[in-house]
Design a protein around this motif. Sequence first.
Motif, mmCIF file in Angstrom:
data_model
loop_
_atom_site.group_PDB
_atom_site.id
_atom_site.type_symbol
_atom_site.label_atom_id
_atom_site.label_comp_id
_atom_site.label_asym_id
_atom_site.label_seq_id
_atom_site.Cartn_x
_atom_site.Cartn_y
_atom_site.Cartn_z
ATOM 1 N N THR A 54 0.831 -1.202 0.000
ATOM 2 C CA THR A 54 0.000 0.000 0.000
ATOM 3 C C THR A 54 0.867 1.253 0.000
ATOM 4 O OG1 THR A 54 -1.717 -1.186 1.242
ATOM 5 C CG2 THR A 54 -1.851 1.212 1.208
ATOM 6 N N GLU A 55 1.931 1.245 0.798
ATOM 7 C CA GLU A 55 2.845 2.387 0.841
ATOM 8 C C GLU A 55 3.544 2.577 -0.503
ATOM 9 O OE1 GLU A 55 5.368 1.452 4.086
ATOM 10 O OE2 GLU A 55 3.928 2.096 5.627
ATOM 11 N N GLU A 76 -7.293 -6.036 1.764
ATOM 12 C CA GLU A 76 -6.450 -5.133 2.542
ATOM 13 C C GLU A 76 -5.919 -3.944 1.732
ATOM 14 O OE1 GLU A 76 -3.586 -7.149 5.231
ATOM 15 O OE2 GLU A 76 -4.304 -9.005 4.273
ATOM 16 N N VAL A 77 -5.273 -4.227 0.606
ATOM 17 C CA VAL A 77 -4.556 -3.169 -0.106
ATOM 18 C C VAL A 77 -5.513 -2.170 -0.739
ATOM 19 C CG1 VAL A 77 -2.923 -2.646 -1.952
ATOM 20 C CG2 VAL A 77 -2.573 -4.670 -0.503
ATOM 21 N N ALA A 86 -7.432 -0.027 1.724
ATOM 22 C CA ALA A 86 -6.568 0.991 2.328
ATOM 23 C C ALA A 86 -6.345 2.155 1.373
ATOM 24 C CB ALA A 86 -5.226 0.360 2.724
ATOM 25 N N LEU A 87 -6.136 1.845 0.090
ATOM 26 C CA LEU A 87 -5.976 2.917 -0.901
ATOM 27 C C LEU A 87 -7.242 3.761 -1.000
ATOM 28 C CD1 LEU A 87 -4.159 0.971 -3.771
ATOM 29 C CD2 LEU A 87 -3.134 2.646 -2.221
ATOM 30 N N GLU A 114 -7.629 6.166 1.853
ATOM 31 C CA GLU A 114 -6.703 7.296 1.749
ATOM 32 C C GLU A 114 -7.044 8.224 0.581
ATOM 33 O OE1 GLU A 114 -2.707 5.850 1.605
ATOM 34 O OE2 GLU A 114 -2.955 4.568 3.365
#
Length: 324
Positions: free
Chosen positions: A260-261, A290-291, A294-295, A298
Motif C-alpha cells: 500500500t505504501e 487489505e490493499v 486501504a488505498l 486514503e
Amino acid sequence: MTSRSLHVAAELDGELSPGALAGIVATAERAGFTFATFDDSPLPPPGGPRLDATARAAYVATLTDRLGLAPASNVTTAEPFHLAAQLASLDHASHGRAAWVVGADGSAEALATVGGSRLDPDALHHEVADVVGVVRKLWDSWEDDAVIKDVATGRYLDPDKVHHVDFTGTRFSVKGPLITPRPPQGRPVVLASDALAEAARPDIVLVGGAGLDDVRNRAARARETGAPLVFAEVEVQLGDAGRRTHHDRLRYTGSALGLTELLGWLATSVDGVRLHLADQAADLPALAGEVLPALRSEGLLIPPRPGDTLRASLGLPRAESVFA
C-alpha cells in the motif's frame, strides 16, 4: 504528475477453469480494480492449450458490469481484420469496457506458428505501427450513426457512413469496412509497453524498471512523448520471496501494508499500476481485502462505476472517428 490518485489493474491467470476464472474476475471487480488483463502468446503455455485471451475476456463480459477487460493479442500472428472485429465485438458485449494489450513477439518460434520467420527490430516496429493503425481505421470504418434501422423503408444502415479501408503493407493487406458496427467506446483502449509506444501510440503506456527511480524516469519520458496515461508494471508477492518472472518490472515482496505504501509513492509518478501476482490464489484476496480498501480510505483509489465505459473510468475521452 501532481495529483495523488491511482487506477489499479491486474493480470489474471488464464490457466483456470471457466468457473474459477469467473470467480477471480468477480473478486477483482468487487475490490475496485479498473481493469483486468489476460495474457496470451502465439506459443502454447507449459500446461497445454487454453482458450485465447479474447475468448476468456468475452466469457466474463456478461458476468461483469464495470471491470475493464483487456486481452493481449500478438500483432505478428493475428489477422488484423479478425482482431479488429473480435475486439469490437468484445466492446459491444461488455457495453464499452474492452481494451487491447498489444503484443509483439517477432521471434522465429512465434512466427513459425503462421509459417513466417523472425522479424528484425525495424521490421517489428513497422509491423506494430501497421497493424495498430489499420485496426483503429477499421473501428472507425462505421460512423457512430451508420446504423439507422428504418423499419418504414427497410434500411438497416446508411451506406454513405460505412467507409472502405484499403491498406497494403509489407506482410498483410486489408480491404473493405469492418463487419462489426463501431464499438461503443469509438475505439477500445489500447495498451502497449514503452518499447512499443512510438509505433502503437497507445492510450496507456506500460513502464517497468529495476527500481522506483527507473520507473519514474521512464514514466516521465513516456509523458514527454504525449502518452495520455502511464501505468507502472509491478510484480507482487505478499509473503516469502519468490522467483522473478520478468526482468523489466518493478518487484515487490512483503506485506500488504508495505505494498500500500509503495503504491502511494507510485501515485505521484504514474496514473495507474498493473499488478502481476506471484500466487494469485493467495495474493488476490489480500489485495481485495487489505490493499485496495486501504488505498480507497486514503483517497488514492479510483474505482470504476457500474455502467461506465472503460474510457470513462480512465478519464479518457470517447475516440472520434477519422471519417466523422
